[in-house]
Design a protein around this motif. Structure first.
Motif, short mmCIF file in Angstrom:
data_model
loop_
_atom_site.label_atom_id
_atom_site.label_comp_id
_atom_site.label_asym_id
_atom_site.label_seq_id
_atom_site.Cartn_x
_atom_site.Cartn_y
_atom_site.Cartn_z
N ARG A 101 1.06 -1.76 0.00
CA ARG A 101 -0.01 -0.69 0.05
C ARG A 101 0.71 1.21 0.01
N LYS A 102 0.17 2.14 -0.83
CA LYS A 102 0.53 3.32 -0.81
C LYS A 102 -0.26 4.06 0.00
N PRO A 103 0.17 5.90 0.46
CA PRO A 103 -0.73 6.48 1.24
C PRO A 103 -1.66 7.14 -0.13
N PHE A 104 -3.18 6.83 -0.03
CA PHE A 104 -3.64 7.80 -0.68
C PHE A 104 -2.73 9.19 -1.58
N GLY A 105 -2.80 9.52 -2.85
CA GLY A 105 -2.04 10.50 -3.35
C GLY A 105 -0.71 10.68 -3.55
N GLU A 106 0.14 8.91 -3.70
CA GLU A 106 1.02 8.76 -3.65
C GLU A 106 1.57 7.34 -4.27
N ILE A 107 2.33 7.08 -5.37
CA ILE A 107 2.56 5.36 -5.93
C ILE A 107 3.45 5.40 -5.56
N PHE A 108 3.81 4.03 -7.05
CA PHE A 108 4.82 3.14 -6.16
C PHE A 108 6.08 3.93 -8.11
N SER A 109 7.21 3.79 -7.27
CA SER A 109 8.00 4.02 -8.20
C SER A 109 8.76 2.62 -8.88
N GLU A 110 9.46 2.98 -9.96
CA GLU A 110 9.93 1.44 -10.79
C GLU A 110 10.52 0.85 -10.03
N GLU A 111 11.15 0.89 -9.02
CA GLU A 111 12.78 0.64 -8.00
C GLU A 111 11.83 -0.05 -6.96
#
Length: 373
Positions: A101-111
């Protein structure tokens, strides 16, 4: 004028076609089924497209139940309300879900994704939402994310309910097993159809134990006969066929560009008007601009409504904290300029930006849209 994350204002010919009712076992309707899948394959760049009567959620659940096996280890990436709904479907399928999970408003990087995949080498599938309308954030690097998973031999299931038609997606070339979407988003049809684009590998991965209504293998079997297994929403099929014809008339690539150009314009004017926006250049959504306005979200929604413009509030964790402005479907320069005028009037700020040429609709389609209502 609706500027919400869907449904969307539709062209007049699309709306008119929704009233057509014929025998769903007739030769006329068989022609609609065949032509609709043919045109949609050209939009998904896929081998097959399952045509379902229901919402985008039906498309997602059909994808999940038809491509995943009970007990298999599935990596699910969540970063918003609709990601959590996807997770719920994966769990209900009886898989062994591993959640990041990421907090709402963030996203996963490729790394981060690469590290997640390396940590779960026994996983067999990756499932995630392409475009989060709850936060106005998306995987703009979809092709690279898919490649990371496919290089590990994983099945890839993409919930692109609010992304398909607004970003480059090439199911076969990128070897995506399945992409799910709905008729009432960037395709700009009326609500009522779920669509799942499948690659050859995705077709081979279809399971037999999904409930009949969610069974994509069953739907494709009937589509081979130019039929549907159950009584469909006939008018919606006619509408979606017309919407898909207009998609090809505009040009699929041109539609991708229009969505990005209009979203960039709305992000620019809202930022200058004092909105605190979610997302940045690397992850902003082409279909929803989300953020906290300089006045209360409730006030902003009410003031725009007085001027004939409907936008949405936040949902889930962001309820009553942000507003969400839809930039999808047949959105064009006239629609976003009307929004600009309204924001200038409400907030008493000078906004002089002009949308780029890519934000325009072709004249032949623009004449079907009335942004004054």
């Amino acid at each position: 004028m609706m500027l919400i994350p869907g449904p969307v204002n539709v062209p007049r010919s699309v709306a008119q076609n929704s009233t057509v009712v014929v025998n769903h076992r007739s030769e006329k309707f068989r022609g609609v089924v065949a032509q609709l899948e043919h045109l949609l394959k050209g939009a998904f760049f896929s081998s097959r497209v399952a045509l379902l009567t229901g919402s985008g959620t039906l498309a997602v659940e059909s994808m999940v139940f038809s491509l995943l096996k009970k007990g298999e280890k599935v990596i699910v990436l969540t970063y918003g309300e609709f990601s959590e709904r996807l997770l719920d479907s994966v769990v209900r399928r009886g898989t062994s879900a591993v959640v990041y999970r990421k907090p709402f408003g963030e996203i996963f990087s490729e790394e981060e994704i690469k590290e997640i995949l390396d940590t779960n080498k026994d996983a067999t599938a990756l499932a995630f939402v392409h475009n989060e309308t709850s936060t106005g954030i998306a995987f703009r690097n979809l092709r690279r994310v898919v490649k990371l998973a496919k290089d590990m031999g994983l099945k890839v299931l993409v919930d692109s309910v609010s992304g398909f038609g607004a970003y480059e997606i090439r199911v076969n070339e990128w070897n995506i097993d399945a992409v799910a979407t709905g008729s009432q988003k960037a395709l700009a049809s009326v609500p009522g159809m779920g669509l799942v684009g499948l690659s050859e590998e995705g077709i081979r991965n279809l399971q037999d134990d999904a409930p009949n209504y969610l069974n994509l293998k069953l739907h494709l079997k009937f589509q081979d006969r130019r039929e549907t297994p159950f009584t469909p929403a006939v008018g919606v099929f006619f509408s979606t066929l017309r919407a898909t014809e207009l998609l090809h008339q505009e040009g699929v690539e041109r539609r991708w560009k229009r969505h990005e150009a209009c979203a960039r314009f709305v992000r620019s004017i809202t930022a200058k008007a004092g909105f605190s926006l979610l997302g940045n250049e690397s992850n902003f959504s082409n279909t929803v601009v989300a953020g906290a306005p300089p006045v209360s979200p409730k006030s902003m929604i009410e003031e725009l409504s007085k001027r004939g413009i409907e936008i949405s509030g936040g949902i889930g964790e962001l309820k009553d904290k942000i507003v969400r402005i839809g930039t999808l479907g047949m959105i064009d320069d006239r629609a976003v300029l009307r929004l600009r005028y309204a924001l200038s009037d409400i907030l008493k700020v000078d906004l002089n930006d002009v949308p780029s040429a890519d934000c325009k609709l072709p004249d032949s389609i623009a004449q079907e849209m009335d942004w004054d209502n």
